[in-house]
Design a protein around this motif. Structure first.
Motif: not given
Ligand SMILES: C=C(O[C@@H]1C=C(C(=O)O)C=C[C@H]1O)C(=O)O
Length: 453
Positions: A278-283, A332-340, A430-435, A439-442
């Motif tokens: 998630r980014a700090p500003t809505s834009e 809160a800290t992450v956004q996901h792709l979701s398909s109902p 690998p570094a992105d996956e760690y990151e 954010i999932k742990l946060a």
């Protein structure tokens, strides 16, 4: 609750138990407008707590009137058989059927770590007292299993005594625990596991595997699971909350992922895979979301999950429908792709058949499923226990709801274990996956208030 009214329900169940020479469930429900499931959970820090949305339902269960445990890969079929045999002659006083709560291990073939020992391969409880809150209001159920040799009067007395317990005042807990030690695999070593997975993907052995991290905190005092749940509840966004207690340990989480829910034969689920911060500003947040919706690697990872869910359900449903393109699910800290995804269960199949068909989806396991599970067993390096496995409830009418136990923590008296993983596909870094795991742990770390000394 009136002892005489309970007694007449239990006596009716006893007659049936004698007639059929088997245990019979009895349930009696009453309105309880002044009880609040979260407040009761905060007070007792025991039993089962649940707060899910769409459909919205909160539950608090205290005491165990009956336990169903099963082991091995066919554990769900066994739970299903046992539950519906128990409910076959259920005596139901009021509008609410008996309801079973529980969960299971991610992988029955992985050796069980000592901290997961109280959490069986599959373990479900019929709570003695169950408070529910949904659009029909708040209802309190008294649930009991009456056997041929039971004394209905003694059962009614014991139920009324347990009812008093519901109103007990909170036990005070020691002040906030301090972290004595934090143990986690260092980032380079975890990233080496991701590189290893990428090699297996390059060689064609796998197309996706989910690798997780395990972080263990040693504490100087017990955590207050009620206070942690209150904080998760305050910031729950689109998450569903759960907490289950077994022998002094608590497994809790705030998960964005529903595995499968069933209402009058109508199934709903979603594919959830593909993540961004998630980014700090809505834009900026909108830009990150738009990037996620257009990212070929994330869309590929997501599509594998959609296809596998559709295939998994195809044998037991009709009217199978999936969204043509994913939407964003913002936490809160992450956004996901979701398909109902929705479908109708065919006659003779149950919600637990659906769970058996879906778990583990490639959102938490991988593809091909068996190869990915073997890879996780061999390389991940810890026991997932109930992390990433189904937790939920099931009633005597076949309705129920199961979540995937992500963004979760296991709290034992002086330890806390956190888990988070991410899907590795071709093109993962690998570094992105760690990151992503950070954010999932946060959200859980924030709710736990765990700060090193
Ligand atoms: C495995 C986890 O999350 C899963 C993996 C995701 C991904 O790789 O993008 C997204 C959501 C979940 O299906 C976790 O939170 O531990």
């Amino acid at each position: 609750m009136n002892e005489a009214a309970l007694l007449s329900v239990f006596e009716a169940a006893h007659q049936l138990a004698l007639k059929h020479q088997r245990p019979v469930v009895a349930v009696s429900s009453r309105p309880a407008p002044n009880l609040d499931p979260l407040v009761l959970y905060e007070t007792h820090r025991q039993g089962f707590f649940w707060c899910a949305h769409s459909p919205g339902l909160a539950l608090f269960g205290l005491g165990c009137a009956w336990q169903i445990e099963a082991t091995g890969p066919q554990r769900l079929a066994e739970v299903n058989r046992h539950w519906f045999a128990l409910c076959a002659d259920a005596v139901i006083d009021g509008a609410h059927p008996p309801l079973l709560l529980g969960g299971m291990r991610f992988d029955t073939q992985q050796p069980c770590a000592p901290h997961w020992a109280p959490f069986a391969d599959a373990s479900f409880h019929l709570a003695q007292w169950l408070l529910s809150e949904d659009r029909d209001g708040r209802w309190l159920r008294c649930q009991c299993v009456v056997e041929p040799g039971s004394d209905p009067a003694a059962l009614a007395r014991a139920s009324v005594a347990a009812h008093q317990q519901l109103f007990a005042s909170p036990r005070s807990l020691a002040s906030h625990p301090e972290v004595i030690e934090r143990t986690a695999l260092p980032a380079p070593q975890w990233q080496a596991k991701v590189a290893n997975a990428l090699q297996a993907i390059d060689s064609g052995e796998l197309s996706k595997v989910v690798l997780a991290r395990h972080i263990e905190y040693q504490l100087d005092a017990a955590l207050d699971s009620g206070a942690v749940m209150r904080r998760l509840h305050e910031r729950r966004n689109s998450s569903h909350l759960f907490a289950l207690h077994r022998a002094g340990s608590c497994f809790m989480g705030a998960t964005p992922e529903r595995l499968l829910s069933c209402r009058e034969g109508h199934l709903s689920t979603h594919a959830l895979a593909g993540s961004a911060r998630r980014a700090p500003t809505s834009e900026e947040d909108q830009q990150v979301g738009a990037g996620l919706l257009a990212d070929p690697k994330e869309l590929h990872e997501h599509q594998l999950v959609v296809q596998t869910i559709l295939q998994g359900l195809s044998g037991i449903v009709s009217d199978l429908q999936a969204a043509t393109r994913p939407e964003l699910l913002k936490l809160a800290t992450v956004q996901h792709l979701s398909s109902p995804i929705s479908a109708r269960l065919v006659e003779g199949c149950s919600l637990l058949d659906g769970i058996q068909a879906l778990h583990p989806t490639p959102a938490v396991g991988g593809l091909p499923a068996a190869t990915a599970m073997a890879f996780i067993r061999r390389h991940e390096g810890f026991d997932r226990g109930w992390y990433a496995a189904p937790v939920g409830w099931l009633d005597a009418r076949g309705n129920g709801d199961f979540l995937v136990a992500l963004r979760s923590a296991l709290m034992t008296p002086l330890h806390c274990h956190l888990f988070a993983g991410c899907g590795i596909v071709q093109g993962s870094r690998p570094a992105d996956e760690y990151e992503e795991t950070q954010i999932k742990l946060a959200s859980m770390e924030q709710a736990l208030h765990l700060a090193p000394r």
